[in-house]
Write an enzyme that holds these catalytic residues in place. Structure first.
Site: not given
Ligand SMILES: [Zn+2]
Length: 161
Positions: A39, A133, A27
């Protein structure tokens, strides 16, 4: 120039990432300083009722799929890694995909400006192939929308929280 440093603390404007799901995927986010990370959190984990966090609870800002949370909430107990930019291509090719780039980063203040801009104005909807992401972070760093992570055979990254 410096090659890949063994370890350094994130600095404001850095693209950071960590493992999720035991390493099934990574991530990604932009460290904006003050222990906060911006994010693209993805559709599956809109933080409807975010877990309590004394550190960022009142500083947390969520706009659709873009969120600003503290680094502890971002990492969820995993180790922070720094996505390096301007890495020589012969080194990039020896590294795991989606952990560094030969493309140079914009100056840190521009990276932070970009992340905050998308936090306030929104970013195109999350999509595994065209907009994930890692894309968000790479786009803030370079102005280019590329993701190397999607080349790997993985299922549903960032969306399975
Ligand atoms: Zn937090």
């Amino acid at each position: 120039m410096a090659l890949i440093p063994a370890y350094r603390r994130p600095e404001a404007g850095d693209h950071i990432y960590c493992r999720r799901q035991g390493g099934l995927y990574d991530h990604h986010g932009i460290y904006v300083g003050d222990d906060m990370v911006v994010h693209l959190q993805g559709k599956g984990k809109k933080l409807g009722a975010p877990s309590e966090c004394n550190k960022c609870g009142n500083k947390r800002f969520i706009n659709g799929e873009i969120a600003k949370v503290c680094i502890d909430c971002f990492l969820q107990g995993e180790t922070v890694e720094i996505y390096e930019y301007g890495v020589p291509l012969f080194i990039v090719t020896t590294r795991k995909l989606g952990t560094c780039s030969s493309v140079p980063s914009k100056p840190p203040h521009e990276v932070i400006e970009a992340a905050v801009y998308y936090l306030e104005k929104g970013f195109a909807p999350y999509d595994l192939i065209s907009n994930n992401c890692e894309h968000f972070a790479v786009y803030c760093k370079t102005g280019r929308a590329i993701s190397l992570q999607v080349v790997r055979p993985i299922v549903n990254p960032c969306n399975i929280m």
